[in-house]
Design an enzyme around this catalytic site. Structure first.
Site, mmCIF file in Angstrom:
data_model
loop_
_atom_site.group_PDB
_atom_site.id
_atom_site.type_symbol
_atom_site.label_atom_id
_atom_site.label_comp_id
_atom_site.label_asym_id
_atom_site.label_seq_id
_atom_site.Cartn_x
_atom_site.Cartn_y
_atom_site.Cartn_z
ATOM 1 N N ASP A 47 9.588 -26.297 -2.130
ATOM 2 C CA ASP A 47 9.228 -27.584 -1.064
ATOM 3 C C ASP A 47 7.711 -27.342 -2.228
ATOM 4 O O ASP A 47 6.938 -26.716 -3.090
ATOM 5 C CB ASP A 47 8.266 -27.148 -0.268
ATOM 6 C CG ASP A 47 7.472 -27.974 0.668
ATOM 7 O OD1 ASP A 47 6.035 -27.888 0.503
ATOM 8 O OD2 ASP A 47 8.011 -29.031 0.981
ATOM 9 N N ARG A 48 7.414 -28.207 -3.251
ATOM 10 C CA ARG A 48 6.334 -28.374 -3.844
ATOM 11 C C ARG A 48 4.624 -27.919 -3.375
ATOM 12 O O ARG A 48 3.952 -27.406 -3.878
ATOM 13 C CB ARG A 48 5.868 -29.875 -4.365
ATOM 14 C CG ARG A 48 6.866 -30.146 -5.136
ATOM 15 C CD ARG A 48 8.320 -30.084 -4.850
ATOM 16 N NE ARG A 48 8.513 -31.520 -3.465
ATOM 17 C CZ ARG A 48 9.425 -30.888 -2.719
ATOM 18 N NH1 ARG A 48 10.635 -29.722 -2.791
ATOM 19 N NH2 ARG A 48 9.618 -31.950 -2.174
ATOM 20 N N THR A 49 4.848 -28.979 -2.373
ATOM 21 C CA THR A 49 3.466 -28.774 -1.150
ATOM 22 C C THR A 49 2.872 -27.202 -0.629
ATOM 23 O O THR A 49 1.820 -26.827 -0.932
ATOM 24 C CB THR A 49 2.980 -29.843 0.253
ATOM 25 O OG1 THR A 49 2.533 -31.199 -0.477
ATOM 26 C CG2 THR A 49 1.694 -28.995 1.115
ATOM 27 N N THR A 85 3.968 -34.919 -5.227
ATOM 28 C CA THR A 85 3.175 -34.162 -5.172
ATOM 29 C C THR A 85 3.669 -33.001 -6.189
ATOM 30 O O THR A 85 3.334 -32.595 -6.853
ATOM 31 C CB THR A 85 3.962 -33.438 -4.093
ATOM 32 O OG1 THR A 85 3.637 -33.477 -2.985
ATOM 33 C CG2 THR A 85 2.947 -31.922 -3.964
ATOM 34 N N ALA A 86 5.294 -34.023 -6.708
ATOM 35 C CA ALA A 86 5.681 -33.619 -7.705
ATOM 36 C C ALA A 86 4.622 -33.469 -9.134
ATOM 37 O O ALA A 86 5.340 -32.947 -9.897
ATOM 38 C CB ALA A 86 6.933 -33.349 -8.278
#
Length: 239
Positions: A47-49, A85-86
């Site tokens: 997960d990026r976040t 977000t990436a």
């Protein structure tokens, strides 16, 4: 005609919708006139976040670089990542993968400047908000960025993670309320700055002034590899 690579799976339903947008936006009259697309859907990417906000120490970068290099080896000329977000990792990814990656955030800021928008609200993940990527890009174009208050941001995260990603019904009254709060504060445009939120535009009516960032990304991808239908010259929802 250049070949588009898609680093997908972040999340899977948003990727599927991105493919739909590419097809809808392409000015093609036959199968053979559509663009060549290579997709690597890798939902196992961390997960990026969680990584950006410090909730996890597991970086998503290595997996994204691996997938991007695989797409390059398969023949992709340019890359699109339907996960806003990436884009926090855009510079590193482009350098390590070794070919151009469309920057959805910069493209959105450029589009808003063309549309003479002066104030834009941002609905996005905590990772995107905390990174400041949209705020910086908008300010560079002379646009005032506006973000939700803490309670509204919590609501957006619930919509993204507990509802859309989980395949559940979206709390649309909450979404409308959060958007209306930003409009009341002077926002001229509200950005759906998370590809999960793009699914709300797909399935529901949105108030005038909303702009889906994934549509901006899709249009730029088509422009880079093919021709765009005239009806997609304007992307902001009109009243």
């Amino acid at each position: 005609m250049r070949t588009l690579g898609i680093l997908g799976g972040l999340g899977p339903m948003a990727t599927a919708y991105f493919l739909q947008l590419l097809t809808q936006m392409s000015d093609a009259r036959t199968d053979q006139e559509h663009m060549e697309i290579l997709l690597y859907s890798k939902p196992s990417i961390p997960d990026r976040t969680d990584y950006i906000t410090g909730k996890s120490e597991i970086s998503p970068v290595e997996d994204m670089v691996m997938a991007g290099k695989k797409l390059r080896e398969m023949g992709a000329d340019i890359l699109a990542i339907p996960c806003i977000t990436a884009h926090f990792f855009h510079q590193e990814l482009e350098r390590r993968i070794g070919f151009p990656i469309i920057h959805a955030i910069e493209e959105t800021a450029f589009y808003l400047e063309e549309e003479k928008v002066s104030r834009a609200g941002i609905l996005a993940t905590d990772g995107t908000i905390q990174s400041g990527l949209f705020q910086k890009a908008l300010k560079q174009r002379g646009i005032c960025p506006m973000i939700p208050d803490a309670e509204s941001q919590k609501g957006i995260m619930e919509i993204i993670y507990q509802e859309i990603k989980a395949g559940k019904e979206v709390n649309m009254p909450l979404f409308y309320q959060i958007a209306e709060n930003l409009f009341d504060q002077g926002a001229e445009v509200i950005l759906l700055a998370c590809t999960e939120l793009s699914l709300i535009k797909r399935d529901h009516s949105l108030p005038a002034g909303c702009l889906d960032v994934m549509e901006v990304l899709a249009r730029k991808a088509v422009q880079s590899c093919n021709r765009v239908r005239e009806e997609y010259a304007r992307l902001i929802v009109r009243g």
